[in-house]
Design a protein around this motif. Structure first.
Motif, PDB file in Angstrom:
ATOM      1  N   LEU A  66       0.775  -1.152   0.017  1.00  8.71           N
ATOM      2  CA  LEU A  66       0.072  -0.003  -0.030  1.00  8.71           C
ATOM      3  C   LEU A  66       0.858   1.167  -0.261  1.00  8.71           C
ATOM      4  CD1 LEU A  66      -2.716  -1.197   2.543  1.00  8.71           C
ATOM      5  CD2 LEU A  66      -3.140  -0.448  -0.127  1.00  8.71           C
ATOM      6  N   LEU A  67       2.121   1.218   0.501  1.00  7.35           N
ATOM      7  CA  LEU A  67       3.157   2.177   0.472  1.00  7.35           C
ATOM      8  C   LEU A  67       3.462   2.668  -0.864  1.00  7.35           C
ATOM      9  CD1 LEU A  67       5.365   1.360   3.736  1.00  7.35           C
ATOM     10  CD2 LEU A  67       3.249   2.844   3.357  1.00  7.35           C
ATOM     11  N   LEU A  68       3.376   1.608  -2.075  1.00  6.35           N
ATOM     12  CA  LEU A  68       4.036   1.808  -3.214  1.00  6.35           C
ATOM     13  C   LEU A  68       3.354   2.683  -4.037  1.00  6.35           C
ATOM     14  CD1 LEU A  68       4.892  -1.943  -4.153  1.00  6.35           C
ATOM     15  CD2 LEU A  68       6.485  -0.034  -3.729  1.00  6.35           C
ATOM     16  N   PRO A  69       2.061   3.113  -4.179  1.00  2.87           N
ATOM     17  CA  PRO A  69       1.608   4.184  -5.176  1.00  2.87           C
ATOM     18  C   PRO A  69       1.979   5.495  -4.856  1.00  2.87           C
ATOM     19  CG  PRO A  69      -0.384   2.557  -4.394  1.00  2.87           C
ATOM     20  CD  PRO A  69       1.033   2.271  -3.700  1.00  2.87           C
ATOM     21  N   GLY A  70       2.153   5.949  -3.491  1.00  9.24           N
ATOM     22  CA  GLY A  70       2.685   7.159  -3.080  1.00  9.24           C
ATOM     23  C   GLY A  70       4.148   7.449  -3.686  1.00  9.24           C
ATOM     24  N   ILE A  71       4.471   6.391  -3.458  1.00  9.71           N
ATOM     25  CA  ILE A  71       6.109   6.328  -4.013  1.00  9.71           C
ATOM     26  C   ILE A  71       6.091   6.762  -5.526  1.00  9.71           C
ATOM     27  CG2 ILE A  71       8.400   5.375  -4.272  1.00  9.71           C
ATOM     28  CD1 ILE A  71       7.878   3.647  -1.730  1.00  9.71           C
ATOM     29  N   LEU A  72       5.263   6.109  -6.269  1.00 14.49           N
ATOM     30  CA  LEU A  72       5.190   6.066  -7.758  1.00 14.49           C
ATOM     31  C   LEU A  72       4.735   7.446  -8.083  1.00 14.49           C
ATOM     32  CD1 LEU A  72       3.722   2.641  -8.455  1.00 14.49           C
ATOM     33  CD2 LEU A  72       6.090   3.498  -8.825  1.00 14.49           C
ATOM     34  N   VAL A  73       3.673   7.901  -7.407  1.00 11.67           N
ATOM     35  CA  VAL A  73       3.297   9.449  -7.688  1.00 11.67           C
ATOM     36  C   VAL A  73       4.603  10.350  -7.693  1.00 11.67           C
ATOM     37  CG1 VAL A  73       1.855  11.388  -6.800  1.00 11.67           C
ATOM     38  CG2 VAL A  73       0.931   8.892  -6.885  1.00 11.67           C
ATOM     39  N   VAL A 113       4.552  10.517  -1.625  1.00  9.40           N
ATOM     40  CA  VAL A 113       5.555  10.668  -0.576  1.00  9.40           C
ATOM     41  C   VAL A 113       6.489  11.642  -0.616  1.00  9.40           C
ATOM     42  CG1 VAL A 113       7.191   9.018   0.511  1.00  9.40           C
ATOM     43  CG2 VAL A 113       5.283   8.339  -0.353  1.00  9.40           C
ATOM     44  N   GLY A 114       6.621  12.599   0.214  1.00  8.85           N
ATOM     45  CA  GLY A 114       7.550  13.653   0.434  1.00  8.85           C
ATOM     46  C   GLY A 114       7.298  14.826  -0.156  1.00  8.85           C
ATOM     47  N   ILE A 115       6.229  14.882  -0.818  1.00  8.24           N
ATOM     48  CA  ILE A 115       5.906  16.340  -1.568  1.00  8.24           C
ATOM     49  C   ILE A 115       4.940  17.121  -0.607  1.00  8.24           C
ATOM     50  CG2 ILE A 115       4.718  17.192  -3.515  1.00  8.24           C
ATOM     51  CD1 ILE A 115       7.269  15.368  -4.173  1.00  8.24           C
ATOM     52  N   GLY A 116       4.283  16.566   0.457  1.00  2.00           N
ATOM     53  CA  GLY A 116       3.804  17.534   1.294  1.00  2.00           C
ATOM     54  C   GLY A 116       4.195  18.396   1.732  1.00  2.00           C
ATOM     55  N   LYS A 117       5.547  18.505   2.086  1.00  2.00           N
ATOM     56  CA  LYS A 117       6.455  19.793   2.622  1.00  2.00           C
ATOM     57  C   LYS A 117       6.371  20.685   1.688  1.00  2.00           C
ATOM     58  CE  LYS A 117      10.915  20.476   4.636  1.00  2.00           C
ATOM     59  NZ  LYS A 117      12.172  20.007   5.232  1.00  2.00           N
ATOM     60  N   SER A 118       6.472  20.539   0.321  1.00  2.00           N
ATOM     61  CA  SER A 118       6.653  21.494  -0.829  1.00  2.00           C
ATOM     62  C   SER A 118       5.296  22.180  -0.944  1.00  2.00           C
ATOM     63  CB  SER A 118       7.071  20.883  -2.310  1.00  2.00           C
ATOM     64  OG  SER A 118       8.296  20.226  -1.890  1.00  2.00           O
ATOM     65  N   TYR A 119       4.322  21.176  -0.989  1.00  2.00           N
ATOM     66  CA  TYR A 119       2.817  21.955  -0.959  1.00  2.00           C
ATOM     67  C   TYR A 119       2.524  22.867   0.258  1.00  2.00           C
ATOM     68  CZ  TYR A 119       1.098  19.257  -4.918  1.00  2.00           C
ATOM     69  OH  TYR A 119       0.755  18.625  -6.300  1.00  2.00           O
ATOM     70  N   MET A 152      -6.129   7.317  -0.259  1.00  2.00           N
ATOM     71  CA  MET A 152      -6.678   6.212   0.406  1.00  2.00           C
ATOM     72  C   MET A 152      -5.864   5.241   0.527  1.00  2.00           C
ATOM     73  SD  MET A 152      -9.837   7.253   0.620  1.00  2.00           S
ATOM     74  CE  MET A 152     -10.943   5.782   0.602  1.00  2.00           C
ATOM     75  N   PHE A 153      -4.999   5.132  -0.282  1.00  2.00           N
ATOM     76  CA  PHE A 153      -3.958   3.656   0.251  1.00  2.00           C
ATOM     77  C   PHE A 153      -3.343   3.934   1.415  1.00  2.00           C
ATOM     78  CE2 PHE A 153      -4.442   3.923  -4.706  1.00  2.00           C
ATOM     79  CZ  PHE A 153      -4.230   2.454  -4.767  1.00  2.00           C
ATOM     80  N   GLY A 154      -2.847   5.296   1.808  1.00  2.00           N
ATOM     81  CA  GLY A 154      -2.565   5.722   3.053  1.00  2.00           C
ATOM     82  C   GLY A 154      -3.791   5.318   4.420  1.00  2.00           C
TER      83      GLY A 154
END
Length: 451
Positions: free
Chosen positions: A110-117, A348-354, A378-380
């Motif tokens: 379930l962690l993979l989709p966020g990494i792929l994004v 993953v990791g993009i929230g800080k930039s937003y 939703m995966f999270g």
């Protein structure tokens, strides 16, 4: 004095010595970090993990992580999490894992989709790659710890040894804090988290490990201190951990530590017979007195500023509008990002930039729950539900672990105020899933020798 008591005291003194050596020669911290890894690997391989040596080495690493980070011993921020994850994989190879733990493989998937994004991001630079590692290392470490621990049989005596190994490096941390800041009164000037009383490191993480130490030394005091000298040693460590945790002025670790103590007392009460319940009443009374004494002493040492801190006031006694040190705004932004990107999240990791675009400030999330939602959608959410529900379904059928509730609340509260900056919440979560076996002392020794 029994041999086990003497060894325990000698180990505590050894860890006092480690702190003194590192304080005098800071470079020794890196040597210490390297020796833990090398000796840990050798120890596991020598015994082929027949007695779950992986858990012993990992517990020691978890206890030492904050000390290593505050003294520059870590080779990078993910050093301990990476080592713990690697040792868990080594444990799979040497002694396998339960097929019933497949649900945690699902968690990792379930962690993979966020990494792929994130990987499809237009500006995939070095900083974003670092952000991926920074934010995903904790959940991956947790998943591997959970897979290794799920349904794994462990004697209660072995579980106690794991607690001791987590607690010994906390003795080192406490000693270093005294050497770094011998006079608390001289550095307390306000009600904000204090870096001086935290060894020059993040008060949030220092209070987290001291809160965990508070729990460990309390369990040692109540359950394993059979002689007066052991009562004195563990009583002192319990009281001193509480004091140094309080004067960091970081509330999360302190509240978590005391919540763990309350829950272990509740668990022991439910598991005890009538005689045990009567003894626990005296323990509760004595604990309340000790906690009260620590609070009063700490308040006096901080000129009353500690009370204002916990009352959410500034040094002048005015109530602060913000109860969580600015984290409410971060959490609000993360909920907004989730509502705008509910399926895959922002990556993953993009929230800080937003958040930098939304507020003008780059602020890292302190809350793993809202971070999972905003960055992995939703995966999270599904991953979070697995983490919340699976341990209790396991506990309903195997409720012999007296520390289950304490371990679970440590994980839950810690990821709410300190995210997964350290390996502690990941490893302690895994301990929730152990199948603890209670045996009389003689039978436990025989079982240990067999294994």
């Amino acid at each position: 004095m029994q041999k086990s008591d003497r060894n325990y005291i000698l180990l505590c003194l050894l860890h006092v010595g480690i702190a003194m050596a590192v304080y005098v020669v800071p470079l020794l911290s890196k040597l210490y970090a390297l020796l833990i890894a090398v000796f840990g690997f050798y120890y596991i391989m020598r015994h082929q993990n027949k007695k779950n040596e992986v858990l012993y080495v990992s517990a020691y690493l978890v206890g030492a992580e904050v000390f290593l980070r505050m003294t520059g011993g870590n080779f990078n921020n993910e050093y301990v999490k990476t080592l713990v994850a690697c040792f868990m994989v080594l444990g799979f190879v040497l002694s396998g894992f339960s097929r019933k733990g497949f649900v945690y493989w699902v968690f990792l998937l379930l962690l993979l989709p966020g990494i792929l994004v994130t990987m499809t991001h237009d500006n995939l630079n070095l900083e974003i790659r670092k952000a991926i590692v920074f934010n995903i290392s904790g959940p991956v470490c947790l998943g591997l710890c959970a897979i290794y621990c799920y349904h794994r049989r462990l004697l209660y005596t072995q579980l106690q040894n794991i607690l001791v190994l987590m607690g010994l490096p906390v003795v080192t941390t406490l000693t270093y804090l005294v050497l770094y800041n011998p006079s608390v009164q001289d550095v307390i000037t306000g009600t904000q988290s204090n870096f001086e009383t935290s060894g020059g490191f993040g008060p949030n993480q220092v209070s987290t490990i001291l809160g965990l130490g508070l729990f460990v030394f309390f369990c040692q005091l109540v359950l394993l201190s059979k002689s007066k000298i052991m009562v004195a040693v563990n009583g002192f460590l319990f009281v001193f951990s509480g004091y140094r945790a309080l004067v960091t002025f970081s509330r999360g670790g302190v509240i978590t530590g005391f919540a763990m103590i309350v829950l272990v007392l509740l668990s022991l009460y439910l598991l005890s017979n009538y005689s045990g319940k009567q003894k626990l009443k005296w323990i509760v009374a004595l604990t309340t007195f000790m906690v009260g004494a620590v609070w009063v002493f700490s308040t006096l040492q901080t000129h009353g500023l500690l009370e204002k801190r916990y009352a959410n006031q500034d040094a002048a006694g005015r109530t602060k509008e913000d109860r969580l040190g600015g984290r409410e705004q971060v959490m609000s932004n993360e909920f907004k990002l989730f509502s705008e990107n509910p399926i895959l999240g922002v990556g993953v990791g993009i929230g800080k930039s937003y958040r930098a675009q939304m507020t003008g400030q780059e602020v890292a999330s302190h809350n793993e729950i809202t971070r999972l939602l905003s960055e992995q959608g939703m995966f999270g959410l599904c991953a979070l539900l697995l983490l919340l529900l699976v341990p209790f379904s396991f506990y309903m059928g195997h409720n012999q672990n007296p520390y289950f509730l304490s371990f679970f609340i440590f994980w839950l509260l810690t990821i709410n105020h300190a995210a997964m900056r350290t390996a502690a919440p990941a490893f302690v979560y895994g301990l929730c899933l152990l199948k603890v076996i209670w045996l009389p002392p003689n039978d436990a020794q025989k079982e240990t020798r067999k294994s």
